[in-house]
Write an enzyme that holds these catalytic residues in place. Structure first.
Site, mmCIF file in Angstrom:
data_model
loop_
_atom_site.group_PDB
_atom_site.id
_atom_site.type_symbol
_atom_site.label_atom_id
_atom_site.label_comp_id
_atom_site.label_asym_id
_atom_site.label_seq_id
_atom_site.Cartn_x
_atom_site.Cartn_y
_atom_site.Cartn_z
ATOM 1 C CD GLU A 152 34.898 46.127 41.376
ATOM 2 O OE1 GLU A 152 35.918 46.687 41.805
ATOM 3 O OE2 GLU A 152 34.075 45.534 42.101
ATOM 4 C CG PHE A 153 40.268 45.853 37.019
ATOM 5 C CD1 PHE A 153 39.699 46.511 38.106
ATOM 6 C CD2 PHE A 153 41.559 45.370 37.156
ATOM 7 C CE1 PHE A 153 40.395 46.677 39.281
ATOM 8 C CE2 PHE A 153 42.267 45.530 38.325
ATOM 9 C CZ PHE A 153 41.682 46.183 39.397
#
Length: 1744
Positions: free
Chosen positions: A80-81
């Site tokens: 996600e990052f």
């Protein structure tokens, strides 16, 4: 498919500790602020969720990335990052990093461990993404010093601001202030807010934005635009029908009761100009339901006051950044203008002064125009205000009264920027009432009073000037206001015929003689009504004006109130001139030798200024001015005496500075406030020891005030009185607080000091030792300055007794060797240049609070003691120049700036890696420093790291931290000839790089790895050429090559370059300029190898240079290009220059038609010692005459070096070449290129510094010339005609003092200083300074700055008797700051007062746990505050008696049980008192079980029971049993348990709503009675209040339709008995007029209740409450009055609450709630009693 959200919250969703607490609160706060948010809270990790997450990130505008302790434990979180990082780079996603429970450095350590955790995955991509996000600026870090709620508030505010940048500009920051103003008002009442500001400032926009944001929280809402017109056309019911859908057929009473009162309504009345309609309309809306909100906007503050709004918000203009953004959006369709249009845009921004209307109109006028057309718009704006802006602002002017208009026009024309007291005195002399008029203009936003001066906004000022011109044309008074533009027909003729019309109408003359288009006589014989005369020169204030005065001695008008004449040309005043009306006389730099002679009627004269009148000999006439307040004779060098003014009781200020022939102390009255004697010839004050003179002087100085502070301070300044050798015993001047003898070089001793002395300046005196009396008797001294006292050898014992001394300056005391003792509360210690050899470790404890320690150039200092880390408040340590300092053992952990330049240190301590706040490290010239510790790599990015001339430094990139500006030396000895490749890789993103004196032999091509450079300094290196790749640096703006003596040639330079400085490159012979892309500043000073034809070559290409600069300038109004190089005139015969500093040129018609600009050549001869650190430039004044013979001029300043450049030392003559576009015909000749008389233009050139002051004789202009630049014809030489005038006189411009604003001063404070200011704001009500200091010292608060420092910033005042005061302006500012603080911070500040709770709190909250307080409790308290609920926090109350009092005064008690609640005996004591009030008083108790089972509380079992047993070991058995019973009873009450909720935020919302409902119900009854503090001297009053309190213990659930909760018969009987007691107590008092005003309302109300109950056979509490809610029939009230007074009165039907009476002509609001008719007479005064025979006075007890 996921809908697009504005904000995406990314975090490790498997980490439950933050998912259900911090993240849930953050999501809830976003939603409450109207921001849509997507938080990845679903714990499922399937592909479907991954797709939704990716889609949400792609659609979001902002992503909040939360780094928590276990963020790296989830691959899904890392992916996600990574997605967020990619969207940031590809789509411009705004990312806000949050470090929750860890820091940036810990995140990076986790990144290094990813390979071990996931050996087979895409670790490199994850690491790069994490580093990319973690290094972003503006991240938020959790801290043990602040709560989670505060962190959430800051994150949400930051995100909203980032979202607002694309929306309505400037709205967010102002909405935030409005929100806090609304939060001040309890949510259960009808809240109201006024929005006030000048026309066009954005009141409607702001009200609309508030309406859009708040309307969702109300059941009904309406926004009424142009309220006055709407109300006049539709009336009350018409507006209700249109805005709220109310049926007009329903009766008024039923509408109020059934429709409006049951709803929470948001009502906005926009642009209210007439208060009558608004007040009538709002009176009807007084029946709105609790929690309703009314917002009123108006330009007139008094309208809002009459509407009785609770708070008023003044709309300020946009700041510079916001203004530029709005203007650019309107003009160019984007938020930031192009660089070449920036200067043009800033002119509009400065003119509009933050007014959005003006910015948008000006911007739209420029839309689609070419730069040449934009120039015409600028000129038009300077001459004529836009009609759209004028019409908008003129309507406000038309609403002013006649006197207000007169005062406004006088201020615009004469008094703009003047002292407000002086203005009022002048206006009062003209028959006005200035205080009332100016206050009205301030309220209507026409003028402002800032720093005691009357200011007028640029737009309002132009409106005033336009009105003056238009009005003059209309009424035929064309000469009423005269300036340089319309003065010719009045002034230039030698004789004026009496038959001429218009002269008697002249009211004011304002002449700038530098702009006069003629030379002529000036006469005033027929200007009988002239009141204000101002004559001055803006260019040269000391130059005589070109005006001739007639011989008639009566040339000055008799009606003058203000006479300001700079450089008055006569030696005396005319004998027949009458001074009977003159209020102010200003004649600086005059030629006066004497005044008027004899006695004059000077009763009105208030101020006289004759400063710098160097020929003035005598001013004895001033002693006959009985009301004079100020005498300014500064710089009157020939003045030999000052008259005896002891009888002038109004005299406040006397300035005799630099009057060197004044030998004796002047005789001044006791009323004197300021006495300036600096630089006088006073030699001795010993005579003051005798007779009563010393006592008189003491009285004189009792009221002396500092020049920039409002508080009164006693000051005696004799600075630089070099002849002063002896003093009397200063102890006799008991009231002195500031004593300044700096520069009194013959002063050796002072006998004693006043006890109240706070600041003592003895710098540069001959004092040999510090008097011991200073240490033992002067306890209040705050600052001692003894710099450069070269005879001082040591400090006396007893310095520790000076407990308030905060600043000690001993720098330059070259013989000072030993320091044995220092004051304990020092904040700043200066010892630079002293002879100290060591710094004793015993002093470290004494310096525990020191902030700045300066030991620079202590050549004998050999080391610092161990334990420097104990100085936890030290932020700046200066050790530069300590050449014997070799070892530093440790350093303070909070250091921000560390200066070690020129020391002998060999290594830095490893602890330097722990300096988390360090931003500046100076190590230049540390020749013995061999390496840097590896720990330095852990430092946060530094602002500056200077390693210049560190010749032994061996380690470079492996230990360097990231730094914004690096000035390193090359490192490894073997690589001194070049830089290592790793250097360029490590610093590839640097913007600024300094390799000054790095001994580089050549620059490698690898420098191309640093393409982001904007500033590059390669000075003092040994390379011979610059790489060709330098041209590829597309962002490079500045290139410095100073003193590269081996440099022989320069390649083609980047097109972006703005500055090239090659000073001192003596071998430079060849440059390859691109004349189409030259830098703006081209410096080749002392480059004597350059070819002689370079200037000619540059001039030949002038059209190309100017043409390429025109698109970048946007307007032809600035410097296109400048050159500096050795003078080539002796070697280049092609240059045509004129000797001297002025020249003339002829422009024929053909030349004028193609004129683009001018090339100005200036040859300068410098003195041998020239090195002007103030900069160097040239002021060029261009003059010409038009066809009518009128003179015109333009001027410009040309700076020789770019801003911030060091001024070099120049050898031999040099030439400066400037290409200027400001003299373009459309600017120079106002669009008429053929309007020049005889085609003649004169140029005058003067050397000035960066302050635009004349530089003196250090440089002389020997030759000058002007070349004309044409579009097609190239450059043609200027004509070499002999100039008509030589160089002008030295130019002197007054350096205006910058405005001191409270916000700027507050922003400049450190964090603890800000906290101190806010503590004082909460504490102060006239506390003594020493008491305040003692109080703060007794707390855990550390005073970072002294009270005197805050006073110096104008944030507080210290009165003459030592009281710390806060004026209204500062107090309002502090309240604004406090209300803008997060809830937890406001709560902390509120505790400063020592009483942690306000009286009559709504809710008492009992809990335990510091960490628990930061998280759940902080969010819970913030929610209560937002709901308008007053709270009291139990953990701040330590006194048992105070606990009992506070709990009893609270309506509801909330007990938050956690696992550790019973670990605190204080919490158990609070719980016992809470349960006691629950049993005896029926207090509402609401328990909350946070992560604990209620059964554990009831049974004292589990982890909760262990804590309880541990606490019980310290107490007796009876106490333990009472605690256990209280816990059992409390846990048996129904409450909320967090174990049953998925989110803390949802539970908090539910509890807060329940509390609010209960409070509204409980206040239905109590709000009917106004509590009155009883007089303890009157026993009946005490008994009366007790009866009222006992009566209103009746419970009530707030339901109108159902009956009240069941009451026992005993309770009803008790209530009736109480009413009877009240009636008996007050009956006699009321009848005999013995009741004061404060009791009448309550007594009358209770009598009505009693009589109502007596009329009924049974007492029904339900009917009683209906009686309260609906109001009492007025006939009952009149019946009681009839019974009491015996006077017959006709009953009037209807309800008092609705006021259906015959006398309802005007309706005003009573208190903050219900209405009352204005027809009633005023209430009797407190001592008058109640007149039974008077007209009935309705009890305001009905008012809520």
């Amino acid at each position: 498919m996921v809908d697009g959200k504005e904000v995406y919250i990314s975090f490790n969703r498997w980490e439950d500790t933050i998912r259900h607490s911090f993240v849930s609160h953050l999501s809830a706060e976003f939603q409450r602020k109207g921001v849509s948010v997507f938080a990845s809270e679903d714990s499922a990790s399937d592909d479907r969720f991954a797709e939704e997450s990716d889609a949400a990130i792609a659609k979001a505008r902002v992503s909040v990335v939360i780094f928590s302790e276990n963020f790296a434990s989830s691959k899904g979180c890392l992916n996600e990052f990574l997605k967020v990082s990619k969207c940031r780079r590809s789509k411009g996603l705004v990312v806000v990093p949050v470090f929750y429970g860890l820091t940036n450095s810990i995140v990076k350590k986790h990144c290094l461990e990813l390979k071990k955790m996931y050996p087979d995955d895409k670790v490199d991509e994850w690491r790069n993404a994490l580093w990319d996000i973690a290094d972003l600026r503006g991240g938020h870090v959790s801290s043990h010093k602040r709560s989670d709620s505060e962190l959430v508030e800051k994150i949400v505010a930051d995100v909203r601001q980032k979202l607002d940048r694309r929306g309505r500009i400037g709205v967010y920051s102002r909405l935030t202030k409005i929100e806090y103003l609304l939060c001040k008002q309890p949510g259960c009442i009808i809240r109201s807010l006024g929005i006030w500001g000048m026309a066009g400032i954005g009141k409607t926009t702001l009200a609309r934005a508030a309406y859009d944001q708040l309307s969702r929280d109300f059941e009904a809402s309406c926004f009424i635009e142009d309220f006055d017109r709407e109300f006049q056309e539709k009336g009350f019911f018409g507006l209700l029908e249109k805005q709220l859908g109310v049926n007009p057929q329903v009766t008024r009473l039923s509408i109020l009761l059934k429709t409006l009162r049951s709803k929470r309504i948001l009502l906005v009345l926009d642009d209210v100009r007439k208060p009558l309609g608004a007040t009538s309309f709002l009176c009807e809306f007084d029946w709105l339901g609790p929690g309703s909100l009314i917002i009123v906007t108006s330009q007139d503050k008094q309208v809002l006051v009459q509407c009785q709004v609770n708070e008023i918000y003044k709309v300020q203009g946009l700041n510079k950044h916001e203004s530029l953004q709005l203007f650019s959006r309107c003009a160019f369709g984007k938020d930031v203008p192009d660089q070449n249009l920036l200067e043009l845009s800033m002119k509009f921004v400065d003119y509009a002064n933050g007014n959005p209307l003006a910015l948008s109109i000006c911007g739209k006028n420029l839309k689609g125009k070419t730069p040449l057309d934009m120039k015409s718009v600028v000129l038009e704006l300077k001459r004529h205000l836009s009609d759209k802006i004028f019409v908008k602002l003129k309507s406000s002017y038309d609403a002013l009264s006649v006197s207000e208009k007169e005062i406004f026009l006088d201020i615009v024309f004469t008094f703009r920027g003047a002292n407000v007291d002086n203005v009022m005195q002048s206006l009062a002399g003209c028959g006005f009432f200035p205080r009332v008029g100016i206050e009205a203009l301030v309220d209507k936003s026409f003028v402002t009073v800032s720093e005691n001066r009357v200011q007028v906004n640029n737009l309002i000022y132009d409106v005033g000037l336009k009105i003056i011109n238009d009005q003059s044309d209309e009424i035929g008074m064309c000469y009423r206001f005269v300036d340089a533009s319309n003065s010719q027909s009045l002034i230039e003729h030698k004789e004026i015929r009496e038959s001429e019309q218009g002269y008697e109408d002249v009211k004011a003359i304002n002449l700038d003689t530098s702009n006069l288009p003629f030379k002529g006589h000036i006469a005033f014989q027929h200007m009988y009504n002239l009141r204000y005369l101002t004559i001055y020169s803006s260019i040269n204030p000391t130059k005589d004006p070109d005006l001739f005065l007639p011989g008639d001695p009566q040339f000055l008008p008799p009606e003058l109130r203000l006479l300001h004449w700079t450089c008055y040309p006569l030696h005396s005043f005319p004998q027949n001139f009458g001074f009977q009306y003159l209020v102010e006389l200003n004649m600086p730099c005059s030629k006066l030798k004497k005044l008027w002679g004899g006695t004059k009627n000077l009763e009105v004269l208030k101020r006289i200024t004759l400063s710098c009148s160097v020929q003035l000999l005598n001013v004895d006439e001033l002693q006959y001015s009985p009301n004079i307040e100020k005498i300014d004779l500064k710089g009157c060098l020939e003045l030999q005496s000052f008259p005896d003014t002891g009888q002038l009781q109004h005299l406040r200020i006397v300035d005799l500075s630099t009057c060197k022939k004044i030998k004796s102390f002047p005789k001044v009255p006791p009323s004197i406030r300021k006495l300036h004697l600096q630089g006088t010839g006073i030699r001795d004050l010993s005579s003051l020891n005798h007779s009563s003179e010393s006592q008189r002087l003491t009285r004189k100085l009792e009221n002396v005030s500092s020049s920039n502070q409002d508080h009164r301070k006693q000051v005696l300044k004799l600075k630089d009185s070099s002849h002063l050798g002896s003093l009397p015993d200063i102890v006799i001047f008991e009231s002195l607080e500031v004593l300044d003898f700096s520069g009194c070089s013959e002063l050796e001793d002072i006998q004693g000091f006043p006890q109240n002395l706070k600041r003592l300046y003895l710098a540069k005196t001959a004092i040999k030792e510090v008097p011991s009396s200073l240490c033992h008797h002067i306890s209040k001294l705050v600052k001692l300055d003894m710099e450069n006292c070269e005879r001082l050898r040591d400090l006396p014992m007893g310095m520790s007794n000076m407990k308030y001394l905060a600043v000690l300056k001993l720098s330059g005391c070259s013989n000072l060797e030993n320091i044995k003792e220092l004051p304990r509360n020092l904040k700043e210690l200066y010892l630079a240049g002293t002879a100290v050899k060591e710094f004793p470790s015993t002093l470290l404890e004494t310096l525990s609070e020191v902030v700045l320690l300066d030991l620079e150039n202590c050549k004998k200092l050999q080391g610092l003691p161990t334990g420097m880390s104990k100085l936890e408040f030290l932020v700046m340590l200066k050790l530069s120049g300590c050449s014997k300092l070799e070892i530093i053992v440790d350093l303070p952990l909070n250091l921000i700036e560390l200066y070690l330049a020129g020391t002998a240190i060999r290594e830095l301590p490893p602890s330097i890696g722990d300096l988390a706040l360090l931003d500046t490290l100076d190590l230049k010239n540390c020749n013995r420093l061999r390496h840097l510790p590896m720990e330095m790599h852990n430092l946060n990015p530094l602002k500056v790291l200077d390693l210049s001339n560190c010749s032994e430094l061996e380690v470079f990139t492996s230990s360097l931290p990231k730094v914004r500006e690096l000035r390193p030396a090359p490192t490894v000895m073997l690589l001194r000839s070049k830089l290592p490749f790793c250097f360029f890789i490590f610093y590839e993103h640097r913007v600024t790089l300094s390799l000054y004196k790095a001994r580089l032999q050549y620059i490698p091509e690898e420098i191309r790895w640093m393409p982001s450079l904007k500033t590059l300094d390669l000075s003092r290196n040994g390379f011979t050429e610059v790489p060709v790749s330098i041209k590829d640096f597309s962002k490079l703006l500045s290139l410095r090559l100073r003193y590269c003596e081996n440099l022989r040639s320069l390649p083609q330079l980047p097109r972006s370059l703005q500055l090239l400085n090659a000073h001192g490159c003596s071998s430079l012979q060849l440059i390859t300029p691109d004349f189409k892309q030259l830098p703006r500043y081209y410096t080749f000073s002392n480059c004597f190898g350059l070819p002689s034809h370079m200037v000619s070559e540059v001039l030949a290409n002038a059209p190309a240079i100017v043409e390429c600069r025109k698109p970048q300038q946007g307007l032809e109004n600035a410097l296109a290009c400048s050159f500096c190089l050795p003078s080539p005139t002796s070697r280049d015969s092609k240059l045509y220059l004129q000797p001297g500093s002025s020249t003339m040129i002829i422009l024929n018609p053909k030349t004028r038609s193609t004129l683009v600009g001018f090339a100005i050549l200036v040859e300068v001869s410098f003195s041998k010692d020239f090195h002007d650190t103030a900069g160097l430039g040239f002021r060029c004044v261009c003059r010409w005459n038009d066809k009518k013979g009128h003179a015109h001029k333009r001027d410009n300043i040309f700076h020789c070096w770019a801003p911030g450049e060091v001024v070099p030392k120049i050898n031999d003559d040099h030439m400066f070449v400037f290409f200027d576009l400001k003299m373009h015909p459309s600017i120079l000749f106002e669009g008429d290129v053929f309007g020049i008389l005889a085609d003649l233009v004169v140029f005058e050139i003067f050397p000035v510094n960066k302050q635009e002051m004349h530089v003196g004789d250090s440089c002389t202009i020997t030759k000058c010339g002007v070349y004309v630049i044409n579009d097609a014809a190239g450059s043609s030489s200027g004509n070499t005609m002999t100039p008509q005038c030589s160089s002008m006189d030295s130019l002197k411009l007054l350096d205006g003092k910058g405005k001191k604003r409270l916000r700027v001063n507050y922003a400049g404070l450190k964090q603890r200083e800000k906290a101190l200011f806010l503590y004082i704001a909460c504490l102060l009500g006239g506390e003594k300074a020493d008491l305040l200091a003692q109080f703060l010292a007794s707390t855990d608060f550390v005073i970072e700055s002294t009270l005197e420092d805050l006073a110096g910033r104008y944030l507080i005042d210290i009165s003459s008797n030592g009281e710390v005061m806060m004026p209204p302006l500062q107090r309002n500012f502090s309240r604004e700051i406090i209300h803008m603080l997060p809830a937890s911070t406001k709560e902390l500040v509120s505790m400063a007062s020592g009483s942690p709770c306000n009286r009559n709190n709504d809710v008492f909250v009992s809990f335990h746990g510091k960490d628990f307080r930061k998280q759940f409790i902080s969010d819970f308290l913030k929610k209560l505050v937002y709901k308008g609920i007053r709270i009291c926090i139990g953990d701040k109350i330590l006194s048992r008696s105070l606990i009992n009092k506070v709990i009893k005064e609270s309506s509801i008690a909330v007990v938050v049980f956690s696992e550790n609640y019973a670990s605190s005996s204080l919490c158990l004591l609070q719980l016992m008192e809470i349960m006691k009030c629950w049993e005896e008083l029926g207090q509402v108790v609401m328990p909350i079980f946070y992560k604990v089972n209620p059964s554990d509380i009831r049974n004292q079992s589990g982890h909760f029971g262990k804590g309880f047993k541990k606490t019980c070991k310290k107490t007796i058995n009876d106490e333990r049993q009472r605690w256990s019973r209280a816990l059992t009873d409390a846990a048996s009450i129904a409450g909320e348990c967090s174990l049953n909720w998925a989110s803390d935020a949802d539970m908090i919302e539910k509890v807060a709503n329940d509390i609010r409902k209960k409070l509204i119900s409980s206040k239905k009854l109590g709000k009917q009675i106004q509590r009155v503090d009883c007089d303890h001297d009157n026993p009946w009053e005490t008994e009366f209040n007790k009866c009222i309190e006992r009566f209103f213990q009746l419970p009530y659930d707030g339901n109108h339709d159902e009956s009240l909760v069941s009451l026992t018969t005993e309770k009803v009987i008790d209530m009736k008995q109480t009413l009877k007691e009240i009636y008996q107590i007050t009956k006699v008092k009321l009848k005999n007029n013995l009741v004061g005003r404060r009791h009448i309302n309550n007594i009358c109300f209770m009598h009505i209740l009693y009589e109502k109950c007596e009329e009924r056979s049974s007492f029904n509490p339900t009917s009683l409450h209906t009686l309260y809610d609906n109001g009492i029939p007025y006939q009952v009230y009149t019946k009681r009055k009839k019974h009491m007074s015996g006077e017959e009165k006709a009953p009037i039907g209807g309800c008092v609450g609705c006021f259906y009476m015959g006398q309802n002509q005007g309706i005003t609001k009573a208190g903050g709630g219900r209405t009352m008719p204005t027809a009633y007479p005023a209430a009797p005064q407190a001592n008058q009693g109640y007149n039974a025979g008077a007209q009935p006075y309705p009890p305001t007890a009905y008012a809520v």
